[in-house]
Design a protein around this motif. Structure first.
Motif, PDB file in Angstrom:
ATOM      1  N   ALA A   1       0.845  -1.198   0.000  1.00  0.00           N
ATOM      2  CA  ALA A   1       0.000   0.000   0.000  1.00  0.00           C
ATOM      3  C   ALA A   1       0.882   1.250   0.000  1.00  0.00           C
ATOM      4  CB  ALA A   1      -0.929  -0.009   1.210  1.00  0.00           C
ATOM      5  N   GLU A   2       0.247   2.412  -0.108  1.00  0.00           N
ATOM      6  CA  GLU A   2       0.988   3.676  -0.086  1.00  0.00           C
ATOM      7  C   GLU A   2       0.293   4.655   0.849  1.00  0.00           C
ATOM      8  OE1 GLU A   2       1.742   7.199  -3.190  1.00  0.00           O
ATOM      9  OE2 GLU A   2       2.609   5.286  -3.848  1.00  0.00           O
ATOM     10  N   PRO A   3       0.898   5.015   1.972  1.00  0.00           N
ATOM     11  CA  PRO A   3       2.204   4.534   2.427  1.00  0.00           C
ATOM     12  C   PRO A   3       2.120   3.095   2.895  1.00  0.00           C
ATOM     13  CG  PRO A   3       1.207   5.885   4.097  1.00  0.00           C
ATOM     14  CD  PRO A   3       0.302   5.970   2.904  1.00  0.00           C
ATOM     15  N   PRO A   4       3.199   2.338   2.794  1.00  0.00           N
ATOM     16  CA  PRO A   4       3.131   0.926   3.185  1.00  0.00           C
ATOM     17  C   PRO A   4       3.021   0.766   4.695  1.00  0.00           C
ATOM     18  CG  PRO A   4       5.385   1.536   2.630  1.00  0.00           C
ATOM     19  CD  PRO A   4       4.531   2.729   2.295  1.00  0.00           C
ATOM     20  N   LEU A   5       2.259  -0.224   5.091  1.00  0.00           N
ATOM     21  CA  LEU A   5       2.256  -0.658   6.488  1.00  0.00           C
ATOM     22  C   LEU A   5       3.260  -1.794   6.541  1.00  0.00           C
ATOM     23  CD1 LEU A   5       0.924  -0.012   9.156  1.00  0.00           C
ATOM     24  CD2 LEU A   5      -0.776  -1.759   8.686  1.00  0.00           C
ATOM     25  N   ARG A   6       4.407  -1.529   7.105  1.00  0.00           N
ATOM     26  CA  ARG A   6       5.550  -2.403   6.943  1.00  0.00           C
ATOM     27  C   ARG A   6       5.327  -3.767   7.586  1.00  0.00           C
ATOM     28  NH1 ARG A   6      10.147   0.199   5.187  1.00  0.00           N
ATOM     29  NH2 ARG A   6      11.425  -1.423   6.157  1.00  0.00           N
TER      30      ARG A   6
END
Length: 794
Positions: A563-568
């Motif tokens: 996703a953007e921003p990524p959920l790491r």
């Protein structure tokens, strides 16, 4: 020492807070099923669980008819929004006289240092100083205020002025300027003055976002049989098995017990698949040549969209699939596989099962019990509203310019919905004041909060190691422990277990409210199974559950990481407790003492009964005698007395009921008294990275612990086998004695009234100590002499 332990216990306690929460007004981010399912008519989701924070919003939409540069003959425009010492810039466009930016800037009212807002339009230069095109200035005293549910403020065209504001210049810019709160729909995607030092890609990684977990399905592949399986070596019959692969998930059937060209298996291989179905089901038939070598006999690739989605327990009709046959050809001295004309067939029964709940988390902290198929969902029974207010006293997680700092954000996960607050840059006491809403389909579920340090801000780790979002702490709240329609405002301790021991990393301030839409629906849920029906009709094995849960967690982590921003990945795994199954001496001790605390009530009851039987308090014993005689004379009062006693205990316990939601308990987790070596073992990698002598020592310790568990389980098995041996004639004399005793007891009980037997037995148990012997009783001696199967153990 006692004072120090008391201080640490107080440090880890839950604290009441009294934040200045806002007024009730509609929640702009409460999207989902509330309105679509008619729930919004019963309850309007509000934004009153956070403190109101005011912002000056500037929406930069587009420009028109901007003049070209006199030297280059083109215009590379961008916009600079300036308020006091804070300055934000848009992206620039190459050779564009009519650019469109569509960017929003938010300046915190607490940090406004000027009464004039200036919006500059500039021309980007690669060598010299950026060329000035024009500006627009606003007096903050004339900026309108917008509060939801007001419609968004319409942007307007403004003529550009020169530097002094005396004359108009060529070009126009479309802007909208207003005062609003964090409830504004422009808030999540806005550039914030709090993070003015963040530039480039880092801006995207500090914004608040709402994520949705991918829709997961179980893929059940029932491998029945195959036909015309021809080995590459014609002189032997094949030892065939089927290997199935979906993405990185690989499962195999057992080797067919008979060597034949038409093998049968009838085995289930279960995978986890996520929509949209990007992976394919790859089936191969292989011949087991030796323990280390398999020969490929056939292969087929099937798209997952080919299979039906089963919503109930109706059977799926099997189908035949033709396999691609492979053989060997020799070309230029090397073995190469080629596809042959004839093929074997495999008989399969494959379906996507949506009537299951796909467990992407540990069953202890399950947050969603709904099946995958939306057609099987029922009406929500409540609404969970959470205000993520702030954090206090966070520990420094990294260094920036030689000093410790933390760039914290908070993640909340419930059901399929994940939320992430914006990152507050360089603050040990961040204030988020963001509110989110979830529909609740089962109150016996858990919402999880995690606080992390954003790795995209600050110095990169030494040695080129990949940056990771560091864990600060975690909080779990079980919804069933919350009273309905009550606002809970507490500071939860963020506790982390470090290699140096347990440490308080700060406090997370939350406001939580669980609103019930139908009390009858909640009561109805308590009478029904926790998981969907197919979990009980077609249950998975323990091995399958562990494997499927791990695969589901991997899929969720991979999807949210895109996703953007990524959920790491490290944040998702921490929220889903991916390492909860790993061995830990600390967890073993904690679980042991949990069991002991459960048994303490029964042990206390037995001790009290022993004191009564030994006449430690004669008055209590006499009262027990009176109660016992009454119950024997009137046996119909036994069950009413038991239930009345439990009713009175429940009423008495009401005044001692918990007033706060549960939180991380360091004492219960056995985190305060853990040994340093045991802690080091818990943080060891898997496989281990320690030296051989340390591994040997830990292995010996593990063997000793396992030996104790083995002894306890063996003792339990021995007692059970002794009961079985009463009538099994393994000890003929003991069984003969027991059978004769049963015959005599049957005759005596037949001619003697049951009340008299019970009365005599009760008086015998309650007899005075002077009539008791210190030697074991006859039944105990007889039972201990019974044989068990321990004699047959190697």
């Amino acid at each position: 020492m006692a004072n120090q332990q008391a201080g640490r216990a107080e440090e880890y306690k839950l604290k009441d807070t009294s934040p200045q929460l806002g007024e009730r007004w509609p929640h702009p981010r409460s999207t989902g099923w509330l309105g679509m399912m008619g729930v919004g008519d019963k309850l309007t989701s509000t934004y009153d669980l956070v403190e109101q924070m005011y912002y000056l919003y500037v929406r930069v939409v587009k420009g028109k008819d901007l003049p070209p540069n006199a030297v280059t003959g083109s215009c590379d425009p961008y916009v600079e929004v300036k308020l006091g010492n804070y300055k934000g810039t848009t992206k620039h466009f190459d050779k564009r006289s009519n650019p469109e930016w569509h960017e929003v800037f938010a300046f915190s009212k607490e940090r406004i240092q000027s009464t004039i807002l200036e919006v500059y339009v500039k021309d980007r230069e690669t060598v010299a100083r950026d060329d000035y095109i024009g500006r627009v200035a606003f007096d903050l005293n004339e900026v309108p205020t917008r509060v939801p549910p007001d419609s968004p403020l319409a942007p307007q065209w403004y003529r550009l002025e020169d530097r002094r504001g005396d004359a108009k210049v060529r070009g126009e810019i479309m802007l909208a300027v207003w005062m609003g709160t964090q409830a504004d729909e422009a808030f999540p995607d806005a550039w914030h003055s709090d993070a003015a030092t963040v530039q480039g890609e880092g801006v995207l990684n500090i914004r608040s976002k709402v994520y949705v977990s991918p829709k997961l399905w179980y893929l059940r592949v029932n491998v029945i049989e195959a036909q015309d399986v021809q080995p590459n070596e014609k002189s032997r019959l094949p030892e065939v098995f089927v290997k199935a692969q979906v993405g990185n998930q690989v499962l195999k059937t057992k080797v067919c017990p008979t060597k034949t060209t038409s093998p049968t298996w009838n085995e289930d291989l279960v995978f986890v698949a996520a929509e949209p179905f990007e992976e394919h089901l790859v089936l191969t038939i292989e011949d087991r040549l030796s323990s280390t070598k398999d020969d490929l006999l056939g292969r087929i690739v099937l798209p997952l969209t080919l299979f039906e989605k089963r919503l109930d327990h109706r059977p799926v009709h099997p189908r035949w699939f033709n396999m691609e046959k492979f053989g060997l050809s020799v070309l230029e001295g090397g073995d190469l596989r080629k596809e042959l004309k004839f093929s074997s067939r495999v008989h399969l029964r494959v379906c996507l099962e949506g009537a299951y709940h796909v467990m992407d988390e540990s069953t202890m902290y399950i947050s969603d019990t709904r099946p995958t198929a939306r057609q099987l969902w029922k009406q929500p029974v409540g609404v969970l509203e959470v205000g993520i207010l702030s954090a206090q006293g966070l520990a420094p997680m990294k260094t920036k310019d030689g000093r410790g700092t933390t760039d914290a954000y908070c993640v909340a996960k419930y059901g399929q919905k994940w939320v992430r607050t914006r990152t507050i840059v360089d603050s040990f006491s961040p204030k988020w004041n963001e509110q989110y809403t979830w529909e609740v389909y089962d109150p016996c579920t858990v919402i999880t909060f995690g606080v992390f340090d954003n790795c995209h801000i600050g110095e990169k780790p030494a040695g080129g190691a990949p940056a990771k979002d560091m864990r600060v702490g975690k909080v779990r709240i079980r919804l069933s422990t919350l009273e309905m329609d009550r606002i809970y405002t507490h500071a939860y301790p963020l506790v982390a277990l470090k290699p140096s021991g347990v440490k308080k990393m700060g406090e997370l301030h939350l406001a939580v409210r669980f609103t019930c839409l139908s009390v009858a629906s909640v009561i109805y849920l308590y009478m029904h199974p926790l998981l969907p029906k197919m979990h009980y009709i077609h249950p998975f094995t323990i091995t399958q559950v562990d494997s499927l849960r791990y695969q589901a967690m991997s899929i969720v982590a991979a999807r949210l990481g895109r996703a953007e921003p990524p959920l790491r990945k490290e944040a998702v795994e921490y929220m889903l407790d991916v390492d909860s199954h790993m061995w830990s001496m600390r967890r073993s001790k904690a679980n042991f003492f949990r069991i002991m605390s459960l048994l303490s009530g029964a042990i206390g009851m037995f001790r009290w009964m022993d004191d009564v039987c030994r006449w430690k308090n004669p008055i209590t014993t006499l009262l027990v005698h009176v109660l016992f005689v009454i119950l024997i004379c009137y046996p119909e009062l036994i069950l009413p007395t038991v239930f009345l006693y439990m009713f009175l205990i429940g009423l008495w316990s009401f005044r001692f009921r918990p007033r706060h939601p549960p939180h991380m308990d360091t004492k219960l987790s056995w985190a305060e008294a853990i040994h340093a070596d045991e802690l080091d073992e818990e943080f060891d990698t898997f496989p281990t990275s320690k030296a051989n002598d340390i591994v040997r020592m830990r292995y010996d310790r593990l063997r000793s612990v396992a030996g104790r568990i083995q002894t306890v389980l063996g003792d339990l098995a021995t007692q059970g086998e002794r009961f079985q041996s009463l009538l099994s004639w393994r000890d003929p004399r003991a069984t003969c004695l027991f059978v004769m005793f049963c015959l005599v007891a049957a005759v005596v009980l037949y001619v003697t009234p049951f009340q008299m037997v019970a009365l005599l037995a009760g008086f015998y148990v309650l007899r005075h100590p002077r009539f008791r012997s210190k030697m074991p009783s006859v039944p105990s001696n007889f039972f201990k002499r019974l044989p068990s199967r321990i004699d047959s153990m190697l």
